[in-house]
Structures are given as structure tokens and as C-alpha cells.
Design an enzyme around this catalytic site. Structure first.
Site, PDB file in Angstrom:
ATOM      1  CG  ASP A 169      -0.296  -0.409   2.514  1.00 52.69           C
ATOM      2  OD1 ASP A 169       0.947  -0.395   2.582  1.00 52.69           O
ATOM      3  OD2 ASP A 169      -1.020  -0.731   3.465  1.00 52.69           O
ATOM      4  CG  HIS A 229      -5.840  -2.097   8.562  1.00 55.64           C
ATOM      5  ND1 HIS A 229      -5.930  -0.733   8.760  1.00 55.64           N
ATOM      6  CD2 HIS A 229      -4.545  -2.407   8.835  1.00 55.64           C
ATOM      7  CE1 HIS A 229      -4.768  -0.253   9.126  1.00 55.64           C
ATOM      8  NE2 HIS A 229      -3.908  -1.247   9.189  1.00 55.64           N
ATOM      9  CD  GLU A 268      -8.705   1.109   7.363  1.00 49.45           C
ATOM     10  OE1 GLU A 268      -8.566   0.134   8.122  1.00 49.45           O
ATOM     11  OE2 GLU A 268      -8.157   2.205   7.562  1.00 49.45           O
ATOM     12  CG  ASN A 311      -8.862  -1.243  11.636  1.00 49.46           C
ATOM     13  OD1 ASN A 311      -7.915  -1.935  11.269  1.00 49.46           O
ATOM     14  ND2 ASN A 311      -9.263  -0.180  10.964  1.00 49.46           N
TER      15      ASN A 311
HETATM   16  C1  GLP Z   1      -0.566   0.222   8.660  1.00 45.60           C
HETATM   17  C2  GLP Z   1      -0.273  -0.491   7.323  1.00 45.60           C
HETATM   18  C3  GLP Z   1      -0.415  -1.977   7.452  1.00 45.60           C
HETATM   19  C4  GLP Z   1       0.219  -2.405   8.761  1.00 45.60           C
HETATM   20  C5  GLP Z   1      -0.647  -1.917   9.882  1.00 45.60           C
HETATM   21  C6  GLP Z   1      -0.095  -2.173  11.278  1.00 45.60           C
HETATM   22  O1  GLP Z   1      -1.494   1.226   8.576  1.00 45.60           O
HETATM   23  N1  GLP Z   1      -1.021  -0.031   6.214  1.00 45.60           N
HETATM   24  O2  GLP Z   1       0.167  -2.614   6.334  1.00 45.60           O
HETATM   25  O3  GLP Z   1       0.304  -3.796   8.826  1.00 45.60           O
HETATM   26  O4  GLP Z   1      -1.048  -0.582   9.712  1.00 45.60           O
HETATM   27  O5  GLP Z   1       0.936  -1.300  11.589  1.00 45.60           O
HETATM   28  P1  GLP Z   1       1.953  -1.529  12.764  1.00 45.60           P
HETATM   29  O6  GLP Z   1       2.834  -2.646  12.347  1.00 45.60           O
HETATM   30  O7  GLP Z   1       2.699  -0.229  12.864  1.00 45.60           O
HETATM   31  O8  GLP Z   1       1.161  -1.837  13.975  1.00 45.60           O
END
Ligand code: GLP
Length: 248
Positions: A67, A138, A143, A136
Site C-alpha cells: 500500500d 486491517h 479497512e 481494527n
Molecule cells: C498500517 C499499514 C499496514 C500495517 C498496519 C499495522 O497502517 N497499512 O500494512 O500492517 O497498519 O501497523 P503496525 O505494524 O505499525 O502496527
């Protein structure tokens, strides 16, 4: 689905790096799907170490990132492009032409999304996809209430995601409201998947994703239907999983 409980964040990262390294040893021109966020940072560090110490060769590896925020130029320190080069690509011998990250400043976002899926297909599909998980549920930026059949598309970020990611920006207003993300369908087409979760704040969502119903409300729950997923969960994130794993 294999579930591995790692004793701490480093252990989780090393286990993940070993799977990625193994994939590259077995198939030097592997197509990797890569994630950002705080969770995979040490996995990237471990891969860099394996590259430097024992010569893990990235020269034929192809990568597709999950992404990118919409509206951030690649020079912006909060863009995922910047993150990937800082934390990984600048330190291994991957070829720049083999790196694919959605372009967050394209005028024609729909075309960018379509082209992204086409490029993945042309490279033979993703061999190994690395995923983190949002609080959440995702994966990528898919989402809650996402359509499971979605391919790469424009996403409106949830308030929960904006709040969670505000920690990387000076103010919450600076967090982009939209992103481009590989869709669930794109992710589910990967041949193998590893899902990483670390920290107490992921305990509830990882439990829901692995042991409750498959629902668009928890996008990661769709992974229960994939035939080759390894979930590596750090001890604190695994608090609620243990009773299920040890008594079933
Ligand atoms: C982000 C990314 C995801 C990631 C997630 C968790 O927004 N788009 O690909 O896995 O949120 O992030 P973190 O590893 O910082 O908890």
C-alpha cells in the site's frame, strides 16, 4: 494455518526473516509482497544482516508493496516508498527496476490500481506475502467492511487507522485520509503468506482474526481460507490465543 508463538519481538522478526530468506534461497527470482508499519522493521534488519553476513542475494528478487498513502510524494518521510528505501532497499542488492510500490501521487488513481494488479500478474503472482495487522483487523489498508473480492483500489482510511498512524506524523491533521492498497483478492492470490503481530494492543484483533467468524468486519479473518498461511505472534499479542492453541 500454522500459528507460531514467538517469545518476543526479536524472535518473531527472526522467524519471519528466516521464512523470507528461505524463500529467496529456494527461488532467487521470488516475487515478494511487502508490508510497512512498525511490526516488520526488525524483520527487515535481520534480512539486511543475512545479506551482509552470508550474502543473501536480492539481485533477482521482485517486490510489490501492499500500500501507499495518497497524496504523499516519495520524498515525504512518511510515505511508504521512503520507509521501504530507508529500512530495507537501500541496504540490500535489490535492483530498483524490480521494486514496485503504488504511486500515491498519480492523477489517475484507478489506472494506477489496475496497472498494479496487471504488473503483479505479469511477474507470475506473489510467491510470499508479508502482512502486519491493524488494531481494527486491517491488512494492507483493507479497512473493516471491505469487499473480499476487491483488487488493488483506493481506500478511505478508518478513523481508528488515522489515530493509530498519527504517531508517525507531527499532527493528526497531516495523516492522509486516503490510500492505495492491494485488495483482499490480490493478497489471497499470494502462494504463501506470513502474518506478523506484536504487542498487547494486537491481542484481541489477532484472536478475532484467527478464531472467530470470517467477516469483512475483521478483514484479516479471510486468511483462515488461505491454504498456506503462517502466523507469527509475539508473546504479548498471543495472550488470548494460548488457551485455544493448547487446549484444542
Ligand atoms: C498500517 C499499514 C499496514 C500495517 C498496519 C499495522 O497502517 N497499512 O500494512 O500492517 O497498519 O501497523 P503496525 O505494524 O505499525 O502496527
Amino acid at each position: 494455518m500454522r500459528v507460531v508463538i514467538a517469545k518476543d519481538y526479536e524472535d518473531m522478526s527472526q522467524r519471519a526473516a528466516r521464512i523470507v530468506a528461505g524463500q529467496i534461497y529456494l527461488k532467487p527470482n521470488s516475487v515478494l509482497g511487502l508490508a510497512t508499519g512498525s511490526t516488520p522493521i526488525s524483520m527487515y534488519k535481520d534480512l539486511i544482516r543475512v545479506h551482509k553476513e552470508v550474502g543473501l542475494d536480492f539481485s533477482e528478487v521482485i517486490t510489490f508493496n501492499l500500500d501507499e498513502y495518497l497524496g504523499l510524494p516519495i520524498s515525504d518521510e512518511q510515505s511508504y516508498y521512503y520507509y521501504m528505501f530507508q529500512n530495507f532497499f537501500n541496504h540490500v542488492n535489490i535492483k530498483k527496476e524490480n521494486i514496485y510500490i503504488p504511486n500515491g501521487i498519480m492523477d489517475d488513481v484507478e489506472l494506477e490500481c489496475k496497472n498494479y494488479d496487471d504488473k503483479i500478474q505479469k511477474k507470475g503472482g506473489i510467491d510470499l506475502q508479508v502482512l502486519g495487522i491493524g488494531t481494527n483487523g486491517h491488512i494492507g489498508f483493507n479497512e473493516p467492511d471491505i469487499k473480499f473480492e476487491a483488487t488493488t483500489h483506493k481506500v478511505k482510511l478508518d478513523d481508528e487507522t488515522i489515530n493509530a498512524n498519527a504517531r508517525f506524523f507531527s499532527t493528526i491533521e497531516e495523516v492522509p485520509r486516503f490510500a492505495i492498497s492491494m485488495g483482499i483478492k490480490t493478497i489471497m492470490h499470494a502462494k504463501k503468506i506470513i502474518l506478523l503481530a506484536s504487542g498487547e494492543n494486537k491481542a484481541e484483533v489477532i484472536f478475532r482474526a484467527l478464531f472467530e467468524g470470517i467477516t469483512p468486519e475483521v478483514p484479516a479473518s479471510i486468511l483462515q481460507l488461505h491454504q498456506d498461511v503462517t502466523v507469527i505472534v509475539e508473546e504479548n499479542a498471543a495472550q488470548l490465543l494460548k488457551p485455544k492453541l493448547y487446549h484444542s
